[in-house]
Design a protein around this motif. Structure first.
Motif, PDB file in Angstrom:
ATOM      1  N   LEU A 231      44.569 -27.493 -50.735  1.00  0.00           N
ATOM      2  CA  LEU A 231      45.449 -27.201 -52.296  1.00  0.00           C
ATOM      3  C   LEU A 231      46.710 -27.885 -52.298  1.00  0.00           C
ATOM      4  CD1 LEU A 231      44.324 -23.386 -52.246  1.00  0.00           C
ATOM      5  CD2 LEU A 231      43.163 -25.195 -53.039  1.00  0.00           C
ATOM      6  N   LYS A 232      47.393 -28.137 -51.198  1.00  0.00           N
ATOM      7  CA  LYS A 232      48.707 -28.600 -51.316  1.00  0.00           C
ATOM      8  C   LYS A 232      49.003 -29.732 -51.967  1.00  0.00           C
ATOM      9  CE  LYS A 232      51.745 -28.860 -47.360  1.00  0.00           C
ATOM     10  NZ  LYS A 232      52.231 -29.101 -46.370  1.00  0.00           N
ATOM     11  N   PRO A 233      48.245 -30.681 -51.902  1.00  0.00           N
ATOM     12  CA  PRO A 233      48.388 -32.173 -52.772  1.00  0.00           C
ATOM     13  C   PRO A 233      48.554 -31.831 -54.144  1.00  0.00           C
ATOM     14  CG  PRO A 233      46.662 -32.405 -51.149  1.00  0.00           C
ATOM     15  CD  PRO A 233      46.955 -30.914 -51.027  1.00  0.00           C
ATOM     16  N   LEU A 234      47.609 -31.003 -54.776  1.00  0.00           N
ATOM     17  CA  LEU A 234      47.638 -30.656 -56.187  1.00  0.00           C
ATOM     18  C   LEU A 234      48.762 -29.749 -56.680  1.00  0.00           C
ATOM     19  CD1 LEU A 234      46.238 -30.415 -59.089  1.00  0.00           C
ATOM     20  CD2 LEU A 234      44.927 -28.755 -58.277  1.00  0.00           C
ATOM     21  N   VAL A 235      49.127 -28.872 -55.603  1.00  0.00           N
ATOM     22  CA  VAL A 235      50.436 -28.016 -55.876  1.00  0.00           C
ATOM     23  C   VAL A 235      51.516 -29.004 -56.090  1.00  0.00           C
ATOM     24  CG1 VAL A 235      51.949 -26.423 -54.822  1.00  0.00           C
ATOM     25  CG2 VAL A 235      49.402 -26.019 -55.039  1.00  0.00           C
ATOM     26  N   ARG A 236      51.840 -30.032 -55.009  1.00  0.00           N
ATOM     27  CA  ARG A 236      52.841 -30.955 -55.004  1.00  0.00           C
ATOM     28  C   ARG A 236      52.777 -31.880 -56.187  1.00  0.00           C
ATOM     29  NH1 ARG A 236      56.634 -33.381 -51.442  1.00  0.00           N
ATOM     30  NH2 ARG A 236      57.847 -34.478 -53.054  1.00  0.00           N
ATOM     31  N   LYS A 237      51.733 -32.107 -56.497  1.00  0.00           N
ATOM     32  CA  LYS A 237      51.463 -33.006 -57.764  1.00  0.00           C
ATOM     33  C   LYS A 237      52.117 -32.335 -59.065  1.00  0.00           C
ATOM     34  CE  LYS A 237      49.675 -37.032 -59.461  1.00  0.00           C
ATOM     35  NZ  LYS A 237      51.000 -37.277 -59.977  1.00  0.00           N
ATOM     36  N   VAL A 238      51.825 -31.112 -59.259  1.00  0.00           N
ATOM     37  CA  VAL A 238      52.344 -30.497 -60.540  1.00  0.00           C
ATOM     38  C   VAL A 238      53.727 -30.135 -60.282  1.00  0.00           C
ATOM     39  CG1 VAL A 238      52.132 -28.063 -61.597  1.00  0.00           C
ATOM     40  CG2 VAL A 238      50.138 -29.111 -60.698  1.00  0.00           C
ATOM     41  N   LEU A 239      54.218 -29.719 -59.008  1.00  0.00           N
ATOM     42  CA  LEU A 239      55.355 -29.598 -58.765  1.00  0.00           C
ATOM     43  C   LEU A 239      56.330 -30.819 -58.890  1.00  0.00           C
ATOM     44  CD1 LEU A 239      57.677 -27.807 -57.540  1.00  0.00           C
ATOM     45  CD2 LEU A 239      57.389 -28.630 -55.274  1.00  0.00           C
ATOM     46  N   ASP A 240      55.946 -32.030 -58.505  1.00  0.00           N
ATOM     47  CA  ASP A 240      56.391 -33.044 -59.161  1.00  0.00           C
ATOM     48  C   ASP A 240      56.415 -33.502 -60.486  1.00  0.00           C
ATOM     49  OD1 ASP A 240      57.094 -33.701 -56.396  1.00  0.00           O
ATOM     50  OD2 ASP A 240      55.184 -35.117 -56.146  1.00  0.00           O
ATOM     51  N   GLU A 241      55.559 -33.235 -61.073  1.00  0.00           N
ATOM     52  CA  GLU A 241      55.534 -33.281 -62.671  1.00  0.00           C
ATOM     53  C   GLU A 241      56.731 -32.513 -63.328  1.00  0.00           C
ATOM     54  OE1 GLU A 241      50.920 -34.765 -63.227  1.00  0.00           O
ATOM     55  OE2 GLU A 241      51.477 -32.849 -63.906  1.00  0.00           O
ATOM     56  N   VAL A 242      56.414 -31.127 -62.904  1.00  0.00           N
ATOM     57  CA  VAL A 242      57.493 -30.158 -63.723  1.00  0.00           C
ATOM     58  C   VAL A 242      58.961 -30.245 -63.257  1.00  0.00           C
ATOM     59  CG1 VAL A 242      57.363 -28.221 -62.071  1.00  0.00           C
ATOM     60  CG2 VAL A 242      57.782 -27.576 -64.226  1.00  0.00           C
ATOM     61  N   LEU A 243      59.070 -30.825 -61.968  1.00  0.00           N
ATOM     62  CA  LEU A 243      60.624 -31.239 -61.618  1.00  0.00           C
ATOM     63  C   LEU A 243      61.124 -32.430 -62.406  1.00  0.00           C
ATOM     64  CD1 LEU A 243      60.662 -30.823 -57.587  1.00  0.00           C
ATOM     65  CD2 LEU A 243      61.354 -29.161 -59.532  1.00  0.00           C
ATOM     66  N   LEU A 244      60.398 -33.250 -62.783  1.00  0.00           N
ATOM     67  CA  LEU A 244      60.577 -34.300 -63.886  1.00  0.00           C
ATOM     68  C   LEU A 244      61.182 -33.847 -64.951  1.00  0.00           C
ATOM     69  CD1 LEU A 244      58.321 -37.497 -63.452  1.00  0.00           C
ATOM     70  CD2 LEU A 244      60.739 -37.077 -62.957  1.00  0.00           C
ATOM     71  N   VAL A 245      60.299 -32.990 -65.633  1.00  0.00           N
ATOM     72  CA  VAL A 245      60.569 -32.269 -67.081  1.00  0.00           C
ATOM     73  C   VAL A 245      61.940 -31.597 -66.859  1.00  0.00           C
ATOM     74  CG1 VAL A 245      59.691 -31.142 -68.705  1.00  0.00           C
ATOM     75  CG2 VAL A 245      58.261 -32.597 -67.710  1.00  0.00           C
ATOM     76  N   ALA A 246      62.009 -30.688 -65.865  1.00  0.00           N
ATOM     77  CA  ALA A 246      63.325 -29.965 -65.718  1.00  0.00           C
ATOM     78  C   ALA A 246      64.162 -31.023 -65.588  1.00  0.00           C
ATOM     79  CB  ALA A 246      63.068 -29.181 -64.374  1.00  0.00           C
ATOM     80  N   ALA A 247      64.422 -31.939 -65.088  1.00  0.00           N
ATOM     81  CA  ALA A 247      65.473 -32.797 -64.516  1.00  0.00           C
ATOM     82  C   ALA A 247      65.786 -33.203 -66.142  1.00  0.00           C
ATOM     83  CB  ALA A 247      65.240 -33.957 -63.730  1.00  0.00           C
ATOM     84  N   ALA A 248      64.707 -33.841 -66.935  1.00  0.00           N
ATOM     85  CA  ALA A 248      65.093 -34.490 -68.279  1.00  0.00           C
ATOM     86  C   ALA A 248      65.530 -33.383 -69.342  1.00  0.00           C
ATOM     87  CB  ALA A 248      63.598 -34.768 -68.919  1.00  0.00           C
ATOM     88  N   TYR A 249      65.599 -32.056 -68.856  1.00  0.00           N
ATOM     89  CA  TYR A 249      66.417 -31.198 -69.525  1.00  0.00           C
ATOM     90  C   TYR A 249      67.737 -30.665 -69.157  1.00  0.00           C
ATOM     91  CZ  TYR A 249      62.760 -30.716 -73.119  1.00  0.00           C
ATOM     92  OH  TYR A 249      61.707 -31.036 -74.057  1.00  0.00           O
ATOM     93  N   ALA A 292      53.900 -24.052 -72.747  1.00  0.00           N
ATOM     94  CA  ALA A 292      55.319 -24.284 -73.250  1.00  0.00           C
ATOM     95  C   ALA A 292      55.982 -25.356 -72.536  1.00  0.00           C
ATOM     96  CB  ALA A 292      55.924 -23.098 -73.184  1.00  0.00           C
ATOM     97  N   VAL A 293      55.497 -25.547 -71.258  1.00  0.00           N
ATOM     98  CA  VAL A 293      56.084 -26.621 -70.650  1.00  0.00           C
ATOM     99  C   VAL A 293      55.436 -28.037 -70.899  1.00  0.00           C
ATOM    100  CG1 VAL A 293      56.510 -27.478 -67.906  1.00  0.00           C
ATOM    101  CG2 VAL A 293      56.649 -25.001 -68.578  1.00  0.00           C
ATOM    102  N   LEU A 294      54.196 -27.888 -71.247  1.00  0.00           N
ATOM    103  CA  LEU A 294      53.672 -29.141 -71.657  1.00  0.00           C
ATOM    104  C   LEU A 294      54.247 -29.445 -72.837  1.00  0.00           C
ATOM    105  CD1 LEU A 294      49.729 -28.875 -71.026  1.00  0.00           C
ATOM    106  CD2 LEU A 294      51.445 -29.805 -69.546  1.00  0.00           C
ATOM    107  N   GLU A 295      54.484 -28.508 -73.615  1.00  0.00           N
ATOM    108  CA  GLU A 295      55.225 -29.052 -75.182  1.00  0.00           C
ATOM    109  C   GLU A 295      56.484 -29.792 -74.640  1.00  0.00           C
ATOM    110  OE1 GLU A 295      54.597 -25.924 -78.113  1.00  0.00           O
ATOM    111  OE2 GLU A 295      56.417 -26.478 -79.069  1.00  0.00           O
ATOM    112  N   LEU A 296      57.323 -28.979 -73.752  1.00  0.00           N
ATOM    113  CA  LEU A 296      58.523 -29.557 -73.681  1.00  0.00           C
ATOM    114  C   LEU A 296      58.576 -31.125 -73.191  1.00  0.00           C
ATOM    115  CD1 LEU A 296      60.505 -26.452 -72.279  1.00  0.00           C
ATOM    116  CD2 LEU A 296      60.581 -27.403 -74.524  1.00  0.00           C
ATOM    117  N   ALA A 297      57.633 -31.361 -72.187  1.00  0.00           N
ATOM    118  CA  ALA A 297      57.263 -32.393 -71.514  1.00  0.00           C
ATOM    119  C   ALA A 297      56.971 -33.530 -72.583  1.00  0.00           C
ATOM    120  CB  ALA A 297      56.098 -32.445 -70.436  1.00  0.00           C
TER     121      ALA A 297
END
Ligand SMILES: NC(=O)C1=CN([C@@H]2O[C@H](COP(=O)(O)OP(=O)(O)OC[C@H]3O[C@@H](n4cnc5c(N)ncnc54)[C@H](OP(=O)(O)O)[C@@H]3O)[C@@H](O)[C@H]2O)C=CC1
Ligand SMILES: CC(C)(CO)C(=O)C(=O)O
Length: 325
Positions: A231-249, A292-297
């Motif tokens: 499961l970890k690889p998928l969790v990590r992929k999602v984490l990397d994606e959300v961290l990029l968006v968070a950083a953009a904001y 909502a996160v996808l929309e922000l992304a």
């Protein structure tokens, strides 16, 4: 202080019990079987400090509960519009309202300057319909780092240390913010006041989006999601994606991805609130913590391919009529 807890589930009962024990004048807005139990037997909370049995005044009528200084809305995100309507009779000019609700809040683009200032997030506030229900000056933002489980109406177990963070939606420090922090701290709940609540929101959303949907798909616990090698690889992929968006904001998340995963695994055999909702056939908070996160992304042109697939898969599973049988 006159405090109302609106929504008496896992988090609501935890707060109501601790605040009542600390001497605050607490009233609870509840409904149905929960209301009946609270009126007859009160709240039975078991947490890291032991057992707490408290009697509370509870009603399904905001008029009956009367004016409040402080209202904590402790419902799930999909119930927020209803709750905002329900609490209206308890508001005075200076009443502070604190939604204790996971996910991106509907007021995310309010109170601060910037490229998207004043925008509404369609996934959670279509056409600004939620924003119209409460004036922003009542609001204090909040992020809750408590895990709690409702065993039955009014009977709640909370296993991890309590922590709650408060912040004004305009990122100013204020007297009322400090008052709220102190009320919580006096109730034995670690409470912090921050001048950037959005940093905390992104930190919590990162935890939710990496674990809650996948927990519905896999039925896994937090420990399993963040440590199982499949499961970890998928969790990590999602984490990397959300961290990029968070950083953009402009959000500052204190933990690097590796530490984040380790902290998640360290939460133990905890069932996420979304998995609890799924099993209870309740609506999921997918819009607030996911779409909502996808929309922000998409507003900042960052693709979230793995996250989108995970959310759609979760949505599909939850929409199946026989899903829980
Ligand atoms: N539980 C946890 O460990 C954590 C939860 N959170 C977040 O905190 C928030 C609250 O979660 P939680 O306490 O678990 O949720 P629950 O589902 O346990 O409780 C929600 C409560 O809101 C009540 N409610 C909903 N609509 C109404 C209404 N119209 N009138 C009166 N009451 C209403 C429900 O009523 P009824 O009693 O009828 O069901 C229920 O008591 C969520 O956003 C969640 O994601 C965050 C961190 C951890
Ligand atoms: C425990 C945690 C952090 C898992 O994402 C949570 O907030 C939830 O269950 O909703």
């Amino acid at each position: 202080m006159n405090i109302c807890i609106a929504g008496a589930g896992a988090i609501g009962c935890t707060l109501a019990a601790r605040l009542t024990k600390s001497g605050q004048n607490v009233k609870v807005l509840a409904r149905g079987a929960t209301l009946e139990t609270l009126q007859k037997k009160g709240i039975h909370l078991t947490d890291i400090d032991g057992e707490h049995r408290v009697n509370v005044i509870a009603s399904d009528s905001a008029e009956e509960l009367g004016s409040q200084d402080l209202i904590f809305i402790c419902s799930k995100a999909p119930a927020l519009p209803t709750m905002l309507k329900l609490i209206a009779p308890m508001l005075q000019e200076k009443t502070v309202v604190i939604p204790v609700v996971n996910g991106i809040p509907w007021w995310y683009f309010q109170g601060i300057e910037g490229r998207f200032s004043g925008d509404c997030i369609q996934a959670i506030d279509p056409e600004g319909s939620v924003s119209k229900l409460l004036s922003y000056n009542h609001l204090i933002g909040c992020v809750v780092f408590i895990t709690a489980f409702r065993n039955s109406p009014g009977v709640v177990t909370s296993t991890n240390p309590h922590l709650i963070v408060f912040g004004e939606i305009n990122h100013q420090m204020s007297e009322r913010l400090e008052q709220v922090r102190k009320v919580m701290e006096d109730a034995g709940i670690e409470a912090r006041a921050t001048d950037n609540i959005r940093d905390q929101i992104w930190t919590k959303v990162a935890a939710n989006i990496t674990s809650n949907p996948l927990s519905v798909v896999t039925k896994g616990t937090l420990e399993q999601l963040y440590s199982d090698t499949r499961l970890k690889p998928l969790v990590r992929k999602v984490l990397d994606e959300v961290l990029l968006v968070a950083a953009a904001y402009g959000a500052r998340i204190r933990f690097d991805p590796h530490t984040f995963m380790e902290l998640g695994a360290g939460m133990g055999a905890v069932k996420t609130s979304m998995l609890q909702d799924y099993e209870a056939n309740q609506p999921l908070e997918l819009d607030a913590i996911g779409y909502a996160v996808l929309e922000l992304a998409s507003k900042v042109s960052i693709p979230m391919i793995a996250t989108q697939q995970l959310l759609d898969l979760t949505h599909f599973i939850a929409s199946q009529p026989q899903a829980n049988s």
